[in-house]
Design an enzyme around this catalytic site. Structure first.
Site, PDB file in Angstrom:
ATOM      1  N   LYS A 112      39.960  31.584  43.212  1.00 42.27           N
ATOM      2  CA  LYS A 112      39.790  30.962  44.299  1.00 42.27           C
ATOM      3  C   LYS A 112      39.411  29.415  44.653  1.00 42.27           C
ATOM      4  O   LYS A 112      39.720  28.938  45.759  1.00 42.27           O
ATOM      5  CB  LYS A 112      38.473  31.646  44.812  1.00 42.27           C
TER       6      LYS A 112
HETATM    7  C1  PLP Z   1      38.806  37.481  44.709  1.00 43.57           C
HETATM    8  C2  PLP Z   1      39.064  37.818  43.469  1.00 43.57           C
HETATM    9  C3  PLP Z   1      40.216  38.947  43.505  1.00 43.57           C
HETATM   10  C4  PLP Z   1      40.908  39.483  44.577  1.00 43.57           C
HETATM   11  O1  PLP Z   1      41.730  38.670  45.363  1.00 43.57           O
HETATM   12  P1  PLP Z   1      42.100  38.775  46.891  1.00 43.57           P
HETATM   13  O2  PLP Z   1      42.778  37.732  47.340  1.00 43.57           O
HETATM   14  O3  PLP Z   1      40.702  39.314  47.775  1.00 43.57           O
HETATM   15  O4  PLP Z   1      43.124  40.070  46.793  1.00 43.57           O
HETATM   16  C5  PLP Z   1      40.389  39.297  42.321  1.00 43.57           C
HETATM   17  N1  PLP Z   1      39.995  38.887  41.312  1.00 43.57           N
HETATM   18  C6  PLP Z   1      38.896  37.837  41.161  1.00 43.57           C
HETATM   19  C7  PLP Z   1      38.493  37.534  39.835  1.00 43.57           C
HETATM   20  C8  PLP Z   1      38.831  37.432  42.348  1.00 43.57           C
HETATM   21  O5  PLP Z   1      37.477  36.351  42.379  1.00 43.57           O
END
Ligand code: PLP
Length: 467
Positions: A112
């Site tokens: 993210k």
């Molecule tokens: C947010 C997240 C996901 C999922 O990602 P999306 O874009 O919501 O599908 C998967 N793994 C981790 C470690 C995350 O922080």
């Protein structure tokens, strides 16, 4: 570039306005009116570029009416210079033609950061120009909160309030949020669960009168288009590193809100040769049920070892539906309206199209731990549990072993020590140098009741220009 709503009833907006809103006024999500498309030769001409330069090239068409190119390039450069690894998104080889793209080398150790580090800078830039101050409100089960706080802590024009469920996020995750001491950062621990937090965020966006008329709320979850946009880049970066675009690639993506994998879908629509996109889910497998059997049915939330994928309704799935319905917003609305409480399916040809685009697989906690142990045994490489689900799904769904398979490594294993311990590998994941003192840092957060009025009046009193 203009942006339109997936429900077709809201006005089209430019990038700047999309950045500063949450949902469209008709309840839909914004998507670009069209996508830039590239030939393999054009994509090939980007080979060898540093990450930030590739990122500027890929993203600029999406923002060009709102931000001058030099300013944008500068922001993108600062964003990715801030990542402690020179490659920004390094590839690690697991097997002869199998890779993990480490998207957890940013400040908060989850993918993210790629979008939220940029989002903070974009917001500050646009708000400075407008001389405005906004309030960010978000709910987190862990990773979004810390990445958003880290991305926005230096923004002069932003207050950020993050709600997390009290005593229900891991200690590493909590400390990554609560040890940030900037005055514009407000951590609220809600006496409730993640769904309670999310509901209060939704209700607050729907009626923002509690904040008065001098500011408004901005969303940092993946309904915000800027997040999706920033994630397109690393799919192209992976391809260029592994012989693309003249060679096709397959990706396996640990999925919750469908944001990360939707960016992969867009990269393919923009011209990147991608042979397979695999939706990898945990036991909360509504997307796998849909992709594999055209069965879209609401489920009750299960808490797993992969909390960042513990989601029952994936908001970005609506963006895909919009395309599956030939961009007819009315049809999207009808589908989602029907799906609210009952099982639904798509007309066969539309679902067949989805099947062509995506494979899917679901992995439970037990298997997740086994995969962590197996991969450690094969290559001494320690996976976080989310990435382990990606690797297992890749192995189960793979069609052609001559095509490189890349699993998106979404988090650093040190964020999820419990799963690593349960896997029995007998090693402890180590936090990277910039976080080694995390457990000594002072924490700051406020515990509040699971009550909308309580949360809203706290916010109204604590943002920068509160009366
Ligand atoms: C947010 C997240 C996901 C999922 O990602 P999306 O874009 O919501 O599908 C998967 N793994 C981790 C470690 C995350 O922080």
């Amino acid at each position: 570039m203009r942006y339109i709503s997936t429900r077709g009833q809201a006005p089209a907006l430019n990038f700047e306005d999309v950045l500063l809103t949450g949902l469209a006024t008709d309840g839909g999500l914004y998507v670009p009116e069209y996508l830039p498309r590239y030939t393999p030769e054009e994509i090939l001409s980007w080979r060898g570029l540093p990450y930030h330069e590739l990122a500027s090239k890929v993203m600029y068409p999406f923002v060009e009416e709102s931000i001058p190119e030099d300013d944008f390039r500068q922001m993108v450069r600062e964003t990715y210079d801030h990542f402690p690894h020179r490659a920004v998104a390094p590839l690690v080889q697991l097997d002869s033609n199998e890779w993990v793209m480490e998207l957890f080398r940013g400040p908060t150790l989850a993918f993210k950061d790629f979008a939220l580090q940029l989002l903070g800078r974009l917001l500050d830039y646009v708000l400075e120009r407008r001389n405005q101050h906004v309030v960010i409100m978000g709910a987190t089960s862990g990773d979004t909160g810390s990445a958003a706080i880290e991305g926005c802590r230096h923004s002069k024009h932003v207050d950020i309030f993050i709600l997390h469920p009290h005593e229900r996020v891991s200690e590493v995750q909590r400390r990554q949020m609560t040890t940030v001491q900037d005055d514009n950062v407000h951590n609220i621990a809600v006496r409730g669960n993640f769904d309670d937090c999310q509901k209060m965020v939704k209700a607050s966006f729907a009626d923002q009168s509690f904040l008065g008329d001098k500011t408004h709320l901005v969303a940092v979850n993946s309904i915000n288009w800027a997040r999706i946009m920033a994630q397109i880049v690393y799919y192209i970066y992976a391809s260029l590193a592994l012989g693309g675009p003249h060679r096709s690639l397959a990706f396996s993506v640990p999925t919750g809100n469908f944001g990360d994998i939707f960016a992969g879908y867009l990269a393919r629509e923009m011209g990147l040769p991608v042979q397979q996109l695999i939706v990898a889910t945990n036991q909360n497998d509504i997307l796998h049920q849909f992709m594999s059997g055209n069965h879209y049915a609401p489920q009750t939330l299960q808490h797993t070892l992969t909390p960042s994928m513990d989601i029952t309704i994936s908001s970005n799935f609506e963006r895909l539906l919009f395309d599956l319905y030939g961009r007819d917003g009315r049809k999207v609305f009808e589908f989602l309206d029907k799906a609210d409480g009952t099982a639904v399916s798509l007309e066969e040809p539309r679902w067949q199209r989805a099947r062509q685009l995506f494979d899917s697989y679901s992995v439970d906690d037990k298997r997740t731990c086994e995969v962590i142990a197996e991969v450690y045994g094969e290559s001494q490489y320690l996976l976080d549990p989310h990435t382990a689900i990606g690797v297992e799904s890749a192995r189960q769904c793979r069609r052609d072993h001559s095509i490189p398979m890349v699993t998106m490594g979404t988090a650093h294993p040190a964020k999820f020590p419990e799963a690593v311990e349960r896997s029995g590998v007998g090693v402890e994941p180590v936090l990277p140098p910039h976080l080694t003192d995390l457990f000594q840092r002072e924490e700051r957060f406020t515990v509040l009741d699971n009550d909308l009025k309580t949360i809203q009046s706290y916010m109204a009193q604590h943002w920068k220009f509160a009366e």
